[in-house]
Design a protein around this motif. Structure first.
Motif, PDB file in Angstrom:
ATOM      1  N   LEU A 258       0.552  -1.106   0.000  1.00  0.00           N
ATOM      2  CA  LEU A 258      -0.069  -0.133  -0.165  1.00  0.00           C
ATOM      3  C   LEU A 258       0.676   1.310   0.014  1.00  0.00           C
ATOM      4  O   LEU A 258       1.813   1.473   0.888  1.00  0.00           O
ATOM      5  N   THR A 259       0.857   2.067  -1.143  1.00  0.00           N
ATOM      6  CA  THR A 259       1.689   3.045  -1.001  1.00  0.00           C
ATOM      7  C   THR A 259       0.712   4.692  -0.908  1.00  0.00           C
ATOM      8  O   THR A 259       1.294   5.620  -0.951  1.00  0.00           O
ATOM      9  N   GLY A 260      -0.553   4.289  -0.534  1.00  0.00           N
ATOM     10  CA  GLY A 260      -1.715   5.166  -0.317  1.00  0.00           C
ATOM     11  C   GLY A 260      -1.993   6.031  -1.561  1.00  0.00           C
ATOM     12  O   GLY A 260      -2.748   7.017  -1.411  1.00  0.00           O
ATOM     13  N   MET A 261      -1.667   5.652  -2.653  1.00  0.00           N
ATOM     14  CA  MET A 261      -1.952   6.272  -4.025  1.00  0.00           C
ATOM     15  C   MET A 261      -3.296   6.006  -4.393  1.00  0.00           C
ATOM     16  O   MET A 261      -4.170   6.498  -4.895  1.00  0.00           O
ATOM     17  N   ARG A 262      -3.702   4.399  -4.256  1.00  0.00           N
ATOM     18  CA  ARG A 262      -4.747   3.862  -4.788  1.00  0.00           C
ATOM     19  C   ARG A 262      -5.693   3.678  -3.847  1.00  0.00           C
ATOM     20  O   ARG A 262      -7.023   3.375  -4.100  1.00  0.00           O
TER      21      ARG A 262
ATOM     22  N   GLY B  60      14.031  -6.728  -1.721  1.00  0.00           N
ATOM     23  CA  GLY B  60      13.685  -8.391  -1.376  1.00  0.00           C
ATOM     24  C   GLY B  60      13.401  -8.271  -0.032  1.00  0.00           C
ATOM     25  O   GLY B  60      12.409  -8.852   0.433  1.00  0.00           O
ATOM     26  N   VAL B  61      14.485  -7.820   1.072  1.00  0.00           N
ATOM     27  CA  VAL B  61      14.052  -8.004   2.350  1.00  0.00           C
ATOM     28  C   VAL B  61      12.740  -7.272   2.792  1.00  0.00           C
ATOM     29  O   VAL B  61      12.110  -7.585   3.568  1.00  0.00           O
ATOM     30  N   LEU B  62      12.600  -5.965   2.123  1.00  0.00           N
ATOM     31  CA  LEU B  62      11.375  -5.183   2.572  1.00  0.00           C
ATOM     32  C   LEU B  62      10.045  -5.721   2.289  1.00  0.00           C
ATOM     33  O   LEU B  62       9.167  -5.912   2.868  1.00  0.00           O
ATOM     34  N   ASN B  63      10.242  -6.472   0.734  1.00  0.00           N
ATOM     35  CA  ASN B  63       8.911  -7.075   0.491  1.00  0.00           C
ATOM     36  C   ASN B  63       8.672  -8.323   1.458  1.00  0.00           C
ATOM     37  O   ASN B  63       7.385  -8.438   1.488  1.00  0.00           O
ATOM     38  N   THR B  64       9.768  -8.876   1.730  1.00  0.00           N
ATOM     39  CA  THR B  64       9.447  -9.912   2.860  1.00  0.00           C
ATOM     40  C   THR B  64       8.533  -9.561   4.247  1.00  0.00           C
ATOM     41  O   THR B  64       7.701 -10.089   4.626  1.00  0.00           O
ATOM     42  N   ILE B  65       9.185  -8.329   4.614  1.00  0.00           N
ATOM     43  CA  ILE B  65       8.664  -7.646   5.891  1.00  0.00           C
ATOM     44  C   ILE B  65       7.293  -7.366   5.546  1.00  0.00           C
ATOM     45  O   ILE B  65       6.435  -7.685   6.273  1.00  0.00           O
ATOM     46  N   VAL B  66       6.994  -6.788   4.359  1.00  0.00           N
ATOM     47  CA  VAL B  66       5.670  -6.287   4.180  1.00  0.00           C
ATOM     48  C   VAL B  66       4.649  -7.547   4.021  1.00  0.00           C
ATOM     49  O   VAL B  66       3.666  -7.407   4.625  1.00  0.00           O
ATOM     50  N   ARG B  67       5.005  -8.282   3.136  1.00  0.00           N
ATOM     51  CA  ARG B  67       4.050  -9.391   2.757  1.00  0.00           C
ATOM     52  C   ARG B  67       3.803 -10.384   3.840  1.00  0.00           C
ATOM     53  O   ARG B  67       2.660 -10.799   3.950  1.00  0.00           O
ATOM     54  N   LYS B  68       4.786 -10.586   4.921  1.00  0.00           N
ATOM     55  CA  LYS B  68       4.498 -11.461   5.823  1.00  0.00           C
ATOM     56  C   LYS B  68       3.945 -10.698   7.216  1.00  0.00           C
ATOM     57  O   LYS B  68       3.976 -11.243   8.141  1.00  0.00           O
TER      58      LYS B  68
ATOM     59  N   VAL C   5       6.858   7.977   6.076  1.00  0.00           N
ATOM     60  CA  VAL C   5       8.222   8.412   6.185  1.00  0.00           C
ATOM     61  C   VAL C   5       9.002   8.517   4.928  1.00  0.00           C
ATOM     62  O   VAL C   5       9.086   7.378   4.351  1.00  0.00           O
ATOM     63  N   THR C   6       9.370   9.559   4.473  1.00  0.00           N
ATOM     64  CA  THR C   6      10.072   9.676   3.282  1.00  0.00           C
ATOM     65  C   THR C   6      11.657   9.992   3.551  1.00  0.00           C
ATOM     66  O   THR C   6      11.912  11.064   4.506  1.00  0.00           O
ATOM     67  N   ILE C   7      12.696   9.451   3.053  1.00  0.00           N
ATOM     68  CA  ILE C   7      14.207   9.859   3.164  1.00  0.00           C
ATOM     69  C   ILE C   7      14.513  10.186   1.775  1.00  0.00           C
ATOM     70  O   ILE C   7      14.494   9.295   0.768  1.00  0.00           O
ATOM     71  N   LYS C   8      14.963  11.325   1.859  1.00  0.00           N
ATOM     72  CA  LYS C   8      15.364  11.841   0.431  1.00  0.00           C
ATOM     73  C   LYS C   8      17.042  11.536   0.487  1.00  0.00           C
ATOM     74  O   LYS C   8      17.768  11.746   1.309  1.00  0.00           O
ATOM     75  N   GLY C   9      17.542  10.958  -0.719  1.00  0.00           N
ATOM     76  CA  GLY C   9      19.054  10.586  -0.749  1.00  0.00           C
ATOM     77  C   GLY C   9      19.762  11.907  -1.170  1.00  0.00           C
ATOM     78  O   GLY C   9      19.372  13.139  -1.206  1.00  0.00           O
TER      79      GLY C   9
ATOM     80  N   ARG D 200      10.535   5.876   0.414  1.00  0.00           N
ATOM     81  CA  ARG D 200       9.322   6.032   1.375  1.00  0.00           C
ATOM     82  C   ARG D 200       8.687   4.489   2.001  1.00  0.00           C
ATOM     83  O   ARG D 200       8.239   3.785   1.122  1.00  0.00           O
ATOM     84  N   PHE D 201       8.452   5.047   3.154  1.00  0.00           N
ATOM     85  CA  PHE D 201       7.983   3.596   4.076  1.00  0.00           C
ATOM     86  C   PHE D 201       6.537   4.040   4.468  1.00  0.00           C
ATOM     87  O   PHE D 201       6.398   5.297   5.150  1.00  0.00           O
ATOM     88  N   VAL D 202       5.580   3.301   4.462  1.00  0.00           N
ATOM     89  CA  VAL D 202       4.204   3.398   4.904  1.00  0.00           C
ATOM     90  C   VAL D 202       4.120   2.323   6.383  1.00  0.00           C
ATOM     91  O   VAL D 202       4.117   1.037   5.829  1.00  0.00           O
ATOM     92  N   PHE D 203       4.156   2.792   7.168  1.00  0.00           N
ATOM     93  CA  PHE D 203       4.038   2.292   8.614  1.00  0.00           C
ATOM     94  C   PHE D 203       2.704   2.144   9.082  1.00  0.00           C
ATOM     95  O   PHE D 203       1.904   3.092   9.003  1.00  0.00           O
ATOM     96  N   LYS D 204       2.163   1.083   9.358  1.00  0.00           N
ATOM     97  CA  LYS D 204       0.900   1.122  10.252  1.00  0.00           C
ATOM     98  C   LYS D 204       1.030   0.333  11.447  1.00  0.00           C
ATOM     99  O   LYS D 204       1.524  -0.971  11.417  1.00  0.00           O
ATOM    100  N   GLY D 205       0.976   0.781  12.512  1.00  0.00           N
ATOM    101  CA  GLY D 205       1.485   0.399  13.782  1.00  0.00           C
ATOM    102  C   GLY D 205       3.075  -0.083  13.637  1.00  0.00           C
ATOM    103  O   GLY D 205       3.779   0.722  13.320  1.00  0.00           O
ATOM    104  N   ASN D 206       3.163  -1.323  14.209  1.00  0.00           N
ATOM    105  CA  ASN D 206       4.472  -1.797  13.972  1.00  0.00           C
ATOM    106  C   ASN D 206       4.841  -2.630  12.769  1.00  0.00           C
ATOM    107  O   ASN D 206       5.726  -3.283  12.727  1.00  0.00           O
TER     108      ASN D 206
END
Ligand SMILES: Cc1cc2nc3c(=O)[nH]c(=O)nc-3n(C[C@H](O)[C@H](O)[C@H](O)COP(=O)(O)OP(=O)(O)OC[C@H]3O[C@@H](n4cnc5c(N)ncnc54)[C@H](O)[C@@H]3O)c2cc1C
Length: 437
Positions: free
Chosen positions: A333-337, A379-387, A346-350, A358-364
């Protein structure tokens, strides 16, 4: 057993291959509108740019069907399904019997209804044939207009640009990739394309395609006339589900399937872009029109047709795009749709102007992310999100960017009960072993 598969792409081919691997005796018939060997749709843009030839984009060899004793009926369309007699009807009026049926008919592009869309030089991009036609026609094209700044539109833009054409991208929204990127992120991507020589015209649509028989230009909603010799409509797709007609197969925007890829009608399964299937981050059935999803659904449907108890893995969408060298990945979920309640973004500019996270957190939990420029952690982030992994102990390290699979090990160990798929059993064992040390 007589197994019929309608559709000869990612979902259909993966299903046929899985069936044959598991059962040497069942009769498999693949029916397809397209008369082509199994090619990757994701790579058809490279046919336009000339970076790849047809053989380079085949994902199974030409003799795949023969080697696997798969019967093919290509160049025909399945028009009706009759669940009571377990038959399907082809547009040649031939009826085919099945014991188990897989609908893997994907989706098709739609034109936008603009006046002049029937002129020579107007194309969509979905099939290998589309790509070959575009490449051939572009021999006499100096400037091409692409309508739509989504995945297909952008792929058409970069392909034509790499072919040496002047490209103008017209988008009706306020930015490109508007279903995934916010305004700041879109600006980075747009500036990158512009700096490479692409023209982007935003908040504008095309009211008319000009020319006598061939495309000679477009008139925009602001009245501007743009000279061009080709128009690619990359704006929308519709799911190929008309053949389910009166069958009673439950459908929304796509055919609804359960986690076994079963439809609501016995012995009829569905897989790929034609289905709405579970997205565990969205918590609803969703059309995730992506190659890895289609492949997994094809495999799961096939295994269940043969009596196994195979379920879809936990998953959510992940789109990956290369904008002339600038990588962009969006996930979950990126909040656009969708509106995400109680979300923290949280957005971190390089340091440079082409890197942003940009990370979208909901609770923890992280429910979505956008990576531009630096995609190493996808890859690591995708695992964290989908699981739906609780990252409370690791949020700081994620936000600082100082993380990888190794630094996330403690978090994964704490969540080792979530690694249950067949392919993850080894991970689970490793996480458990370390946890108990
Ligand atoms: C230009 C482009 C680029 C893409 N890039 C990516 C990418 O980078 N990454 C990614 O993950 N995904 C990408 N995708 C999406 C990906 O290609 C799809 O998710 C995938 O092809 C879906 O496979 P499928 O088998 O479900 O359906 P499809 O690929 O749509 O195939 C359906 C098949 O069914 C046939 N068919 C349809 N109706 C009938 C009928 N009534 N009778 C007989 N046959 C029928 C069609 O001819 C076709 O052969 C891209 C798509 C496009 C168009």
């Amino acid at each position: 057993m007589e197994i019929v598969i309608i559709g000869n792409h990612c979902a259909g081919v993966t299903a046929a291959e899985t069936l044959r691997k598991l059962d040497k005796s069942c009769r498999i018939t693949v029916i397809s509108r397209e008369d082509t060997p199994p090619y990757s749709r994701c790579l058809v843009n490279y046919i336009i740019s000339g970076k790849k030839k047809i053989d380079d984009i085949l994902f199974r060899p030409v003799d795949f069907y023969k080697t696997n004793s798969i019967n093919t009926i290509f160049g025909v369309e399945a028009t009706n399904i009759y669940p009571e007699s377990k038959e399907i009807l082809l547009n040649t009026q031939v009826k085919i019997k099945y014991d188990k049926l897989l609908v893997a008919t994907g989706a098709s592009p739609v034109l936008s209804g603009v006046e002049g869309e029937n002129k020579d030089g107007v194309f969509v991009l979905r099939t290998m044939e589309d790509a070959l036609k575009i490449r051939k026609y572009s021999e006499n094209v100096a400037t091409a207009v692409v309508l739509g700044g989504g995945l297909v539109g952008i792929k058409a833009v970069t392909a034509l640009f790499e072919l040496g054409k002047k490209v103008k991208l017209i988008v009706s929204s306020s930015g490109i990739l508007s279903q995934n990127l916010d305004a700041d992120e879109a600006e980075i991507a747009e500036n990158y394309l512009i700096s490479n020589g692409i023209d982007i015209i935003k908040r504008t649509s095309v009211s008319k395609i000009l020319g006598s028989e061939k495309v000679e230009g477009v008139k925009t909603s602001t009245g501007e006339i743009i000279d061009c010799q080709m128009v690619i409509v990359g704006k929308g797709v519709e799911v190929n589900k008309s053949l389910i007609g009166e069958t009673g197969i439950e459908a929304g925007q796509g055919i609804i399937v359960d986690d076994h890829c079963r439809t609501s009608v016995p012995d009829i399964y569905a897989a790929g872009d034609v289905v709405q299937s579970a997205d565990n981050v969205r918590k609803s059935a969703w059309i995730n029109a992506l190659w890895p999803f289609a492949a997994e659904e094809g495999r799961v449907a096939a295994e269940n047709m043969l009596g196994k108890d195979s379920v879809l893995r936990q998953r959510t969408s992940m789109n990956s795009l290369n904008l002339l060298g600038l990588p962009v990945i969006t996930c979950g979920l990126t909040g656009m749709r969708e509106k995400i309640t109680d979300a923290e973004k949280v957005t971190i500019k390089g340091k440079d102007k082409t890197t942003m996270k940009r990370f979208v957190f909901k609770g923890n939990k992280i429910v979505g992310f956008v990576l531009i420029g630096d995609i190493r952690d996808a890859g690591v982030l995708n695992t964290i999100v989908r699981k739906e992994i609780d990252i409370s102990g690791a949020k700081d390290s994620i936000l600082s960017g100082r993380f990888d699979f190794a630094s996330m090990l403690p978090v994964f160990m704490d969540n080792c009960e979530k690694f249950n798929d067949d392919t993850e059993k080894e991970f689970k064992q490793i996480f458990k072993t370390y946890k108990n040390k």
